[in-house]
Design a protein around this motif. Structure first.
Motif, PDB file in Angstrom:
ATOM      1  N   ARG A   1       0.893  -1.120   0.008  1.00 30.85           N
ATOM      2  CA  ARG A   1       0.021  -0.141  -0.023  1.00 30.85           C
ATOM      3  C   ARG A   1       0.865   1.207   0.029  1.00 30.85           C
ATOM      4  N   LYS A   2       0.498   2.442  -0.439  1.00 29.75           N
ATOM      5  CA  LYS A   2       1.187   3.878  -0.639  1.00 29.75           C
ATOM      6  C   LYS A   2       2.227   3.510  -1.225  1.00 29.75           C
ATOM      7  N   ASN A   3       1.973   3.099  -2.648  1.00 25.00           N
ATOM      8  CA  ASN A   3       3.436   3.021  -3.470  1.00 25.00           C
ATOM      9  C   ASN A   3       2.794   3.784  -4.848  1.00 25.00           C
ATOM     10  N   LEU A   4       3.727   3.571  -5.897  1.00 20.68           N
ATOM     11  CA  LEU A   4       3.449   4.059  -7.241  1.00 20.68           C
ATOM     12  C   LEU A   4       3.196   2.949  -8.313  1.00 20.68           C
ATOM     13  N   LEU A   5       2.410   1.732  -7.666  1.00 20.47           N
ATOM     14  CA  LEU A   5       2.155   0.673  -8.757  1.00 20.47           C
ATOM     15  C   LEU A   5       1.083   1.170  -9.714  1.00 20.47           C
ATOM     16  N   GLY A   6       1.211   0.704 -10.840  1.00 21.30           N
ATOM     17  CA  GLY A   6       0.021   1.106 -11.692  1.00 21.30           C
ATOM     18  C   GLY A   6       0.242   0.332 -13.052  1.00 21.30           C
ATOM     19  N   ASP A   7      -0.550   0.783 -13.931  1.00 19.88           N
ATOM     20  CA  ASP A   7      -0.464  -0.015 -15.326  1.00 19.88           C
ATOM     21  C   ASP A   7      -0.839  -1.424 -15.289  1.00 19.88           C
ATOM     22  N   ASP A   8       0.126  -2.075 -15.771  1.00 18.10           N
ATOM     23  CA  ASP A   8      -0.033  -3.416 -16.159  1.00 18.10           C
ATOM     24  C   ASP A   8       0.489  -4.376 -15.257  1.00 18.10           C
ATOM     25  N   LEU A   9      -0.359  -4.968 -14.167  1.00 17.82           N
ATOM     26  CA  LEU A   9       0.207  -5.964 -13.377  1.00 17.82           C
ATOM     27  C   LEU A   9       0.166  -7.378 -13.735  1.00 17.82           C
ATOM     28  N   ASP A  10      -0.556  -7.730 -14.893  1.00 18.01           N
ATOM     29  CA  ASP A  10      -0.733  -9.032 -15.198  1.00 18.01           C
ATOM     30  C   ASP A  10       0.483  -9.804 -15.026  1.00 18.01           C
ATOM     31  N   PHE A  11       0.330 -10.981 -14.716  1.00 19.20           N
ATOM     32  CA  PHE A  11       1.272 -12.150 -14.574  1.00 19.20           C
ATOM     33  C   PHE A  11       2.360 -11.521 -13.576  1.00 19.20           C
TER      34      PHE A  11
ATOM     35  N   ASN B 251      -1.476   3.395  -8.200  1.00 16.88           N
ATOM     36  CA  ASN B 251      -2.026   3.841  -9.204  1.00 16.88           C
ATOM     37  C   ASN B 251      -2.589   2.835 -10.444  1.00 16.88           C
ATOM     38  N   LEU B 252      -3.191   2.029  -9.925  1.00 22.28           N
ATOM     39  CA  LEU B 252      -3.745   0.709 -10.650  1.00 22.28           C
ATOM     40  C   LEU B 252      -4.851   1.306 -11.567  1.00 22.28           C
ATOM     41  N   THR B 253      -4.661   0.817 -12.835  1.00 21.37           N
ATOM     42  CA  THR B 253      -5.673   1.507 -13.884  1.00 21.37           C
ATOM     43  C   THR B 253      -6.868   0.229 -14.227  1.00 21.37           C
ATOM     44  N   GLN B 254      -6.491  -0.825 -14.274  1.00 21.81           N
ATOM     45  CA  GLN B 254      -7.541  -1.809 -14.654  1.00 21.81           C
ATOM     46  C   GLN B 254      -7.098  -3.275 -13.799  1.00 21.81           C
ATOM     47  N   VAL B 255      -8.015  -4.110 -13.629  1.00 16.64           N
ATOM     48  CA  VAL B 255      -7.812  -5.522 -13.231  1.00 16.64           C
ATOM     49  C   VAL B 255      -8.297  -6.418 -14.314  1.00 16.64           C
ATOM     50  N   THR B 256      -7.373  -7.424 -14.663  1.00 15.85           N
ATOM     51  CA  THR B 256      -7.979  -8.334 -15.735  1.00 15.85           C
ATOM     52  C   THR B 256      -7.896  -9.952 -15.251  1.00 15.85           C
ATOM     53  N   PHE B 257      -8.288 -10.841 -15.857  1.00 19.41           N
ATOM     54  CA  PHE B 257      -8.142 -11.977 -15.391  1.00 19.41           C
ATOM     55  C   PHE B 257      -6.640 -12.787 -15.164  1.00 19.41           C
TER      56      PHE B 257
ATOM     57  N   LYS C 174      -6.937  -6.032  -1.052  1.00 19.65           N
ATOM     58  CA  LYS C 174      -7.241  -4.585  -1.010  1.00 19.65           C
ATOM     59  C   LYS C 174      -6.862  -3.760  -2.165  1.00 19.65           C
ATOM     60  N   ILE C 175      -7.869  -3.351  -2.796  1.00 19.65           N
ATOM     61  CA  ILE C 175      -7.163  -2.305  -4.040  1.00 19.65           C
ATOM     62  C   ILE C 175      -8.128  -1.209  -3.914  1.00 19.65           C
ATOM     63  N   SER C 176      -8.301  -0.700  -2.831  1.00 20.01           N
ATOM     64  CA  SER C 176      -9.124   0.451  -2.664  1.00 20.01           C
ATOM     65  C   SER C 176      -8.011   1.827  -2.838  1.00 20.01           C
ATOM     66  N   ASP C 177      -8.682   2.986  -2.960  1.00 23.31           N
ATOM     67  CA  ASP C 177      -8.074   4.126  -2.931  1.00 23.31           C
ATOM     68  C   ASP C 177      -7.168   4.049  -4.086  1.00 23.31           C
ATOM     69  N   ASN C 178      -7.530   3.534  -5.356  1.00 25.98           N
ATOM     70  CA  ASN C 178      -6.642   3.456  -6.591  1.00 25.98           C
ATOM     71  C   ASN C 178      -7.468   4.604  -7.549  1.00 25.98           C
ATOM     72  N   PRO C 179      -7.558   5.850  -7.476  1.00 28.31           N
ATOM     73  CA  PRO C 179      -8.333   6.660  -8.354  1.00 28.31           C
ATOM     74  C   PRO C 179      -8.403   6.556  -9.665  1.00 28.31           C
ATOM     75  N   ASN C 180      -7.347   5.769 -10.444  1.00 23.22           N
ATOM     76  CA  ASN C 180      -7.243   5.681 -11.841  1.00 23.22           C
ATOM     77  C   ASN C 180      -7.836   4.271 -12.175  1.00 23.22           C
ATOM     78  N   LEU C 181      -8.409   3.647 -11.328  1.00 23.03           N
ATOM     79  CA  LEU C 181      -8.827   2.219 -11.409  1.00 23.03           C
ATOM     80  C   LEU C 181     -10.070   2.432 -11.894  1.00 23.03           C
ATOM     81  N   VAL C 182     -10.383   2.297 -13.497  1.00 22.83           N
ATOM     82  CA  VAL C 182     -11.667   2.703 -14.069  1.00 22.83           C
ATOM     83  C   VAL C 182     -12.311   1.097 -14.797  1.00 22.83           C
ATOM     84  N   ALA C 183     -11.520   0.077 -14.466  1.00 20.17           N
ATOM     85  CA  ALA C 183     -12.208  -1.150 -15.085  1.00 20.17           C
ATOM     86  C   ALA C 183     -11.713  -2.545 -14.303  1.00 20.17           C
ATOM     87  N   ILE C 184     -12.570  -3.396 -14.110  1.00 25.13           N
ATOM     88  CA  ILE C 184     -12.603  -4.491 -13.472  1.00 25.13           C
ATOM     89  C   ILE C 184     -13.223  -5.508 -14.521  1.00 25.13           C
TER      90      ILE C 184
END
Length: 289
Positions: free
Chosen positions: A86-96, A113-119, A132-142
């Protein structure tokens, strides 16, 4: 020469000292380590720390500036069960990213800074219980099937993100889900969202901070809580006809009218043809007699 028995305590102390020293050597710089735990909270880290003991079960990287989790380095920690990022700068693609930590039970990615969650994001975490993936204001798609493999998931928090929609099957098909955080999101309460709201009111899942689970759009439903929104959407979606509905009904009516007209015309033609042939047959019989 002293008896060998007197050397045993000294030998034991030496070995313990060596073990403690090796533990300190294996601990990443700027982090604190104890049995099976590495804590790097608030150390201004820019990258994933190196030289983490391979038997680490609990890794805490909270409050740093880490923007990338290397899948290869994580895979070396095959016994990891607790990961706090928590409280880092992780974002964009976390797949795999988590493909090598299948034993993970607890994962905190809030305040990033997560933006999406995919399978492919969490599909390898078959033992995951808390996410817990709360408080990621750029997360627009699951994506719809993002948690399909996380059947042990009990606690899921997606509060305070940029989400406007969540497919009902995404959470409804989690058999062990007991806690779901949804507050302070930008929910778009339209007819497509009605099924999710209905599931919320009928499920046994606990929704913390339920007073802040409200509609954001459309304007007429803004700040409306989900039970009230459900009643309004039932009225709007199940009784109101839209332009495309009227067009569809007109097309159906025209098809029925055209089909009836054609059927009547064909029936009339058949009747006329039958009468003509019948009258001709009677005339031929009279001429023969």
């Amino acid at each position: 020469m002293p008896p060998s028995g007197r050397l045993r305590p000294l030998s034991l102390m030496f070995l313990l000292g060596m073990g403690m020293a090796s533990g300190r050597i294996n601990c990443p710089s700027s982090c604190s380590c104890r049995y099976l735990e590495v804590n790097c909270t608030g150390q201004q880290l820019q990258e994933f720390p190196a030289a983490i003991p391979l038997d680490t079960r609990q890794l805490i990287l909270a409050a740093n500036n880490v923007s990338y989790l290397p899948a290869v380095e994580l895979s070396f920690l095959a016994d990891l069960v607790y990961l706090d990022c928590r409280k880092n700068l992780l974002g964009d693609d976390l797949d795999f990213t988590f493909i090598g930590v299948a034993k993970l039970v607890y994962l905190d990615l809030s305040f990033n800074n997560l933006t999406q969650v995919t399978f492919s994001t969490f599909s390898h975490l078959l033992s995951l219980v808390v996410l817990k993936i709360s408080d990621n204001p750029n997360l627009v798609a699951i994506e719809k099937d993002s948690f399909a493999n996380n059947t042990w998931l009990r606690h899921l928090d997606v509060s305070r993100t940029g989400l406007t929609f969540l497919d009902t099957s995404t959470v409804r098909d989690l058999p062990n889900l007991r806690f779901l955080g949804l507050s302070d999101n930008l929910w778009h309460c339209n007819c497509s969202f009605l099924d999710f709201i209905t599931w919320m009111t009928e499920s046994n899942v606990h929704f913390p901070d339920a007073d802040n689970i409200t509609c954001y759009t459309p304007e007429g439903l803004r700040t409306l809580k989900m039970p009230a929104a459900e009643a309004q959407l039932h009225f709007n979606c199940l009784t109101q006809l839209y332009k495309q509905d009227y067009i569809f009904l007109c097309l159906i009516g025209f098809c029925i009218f055209f089909g009836g007209t054609m059927a009547a015309w064909l029936a009339g033609m058949c009747a006329v043809t039958y009468e003509i042939r019948t009258s001709k047959g009677e005339e031929e019989e009279e001429e023969d007699t």
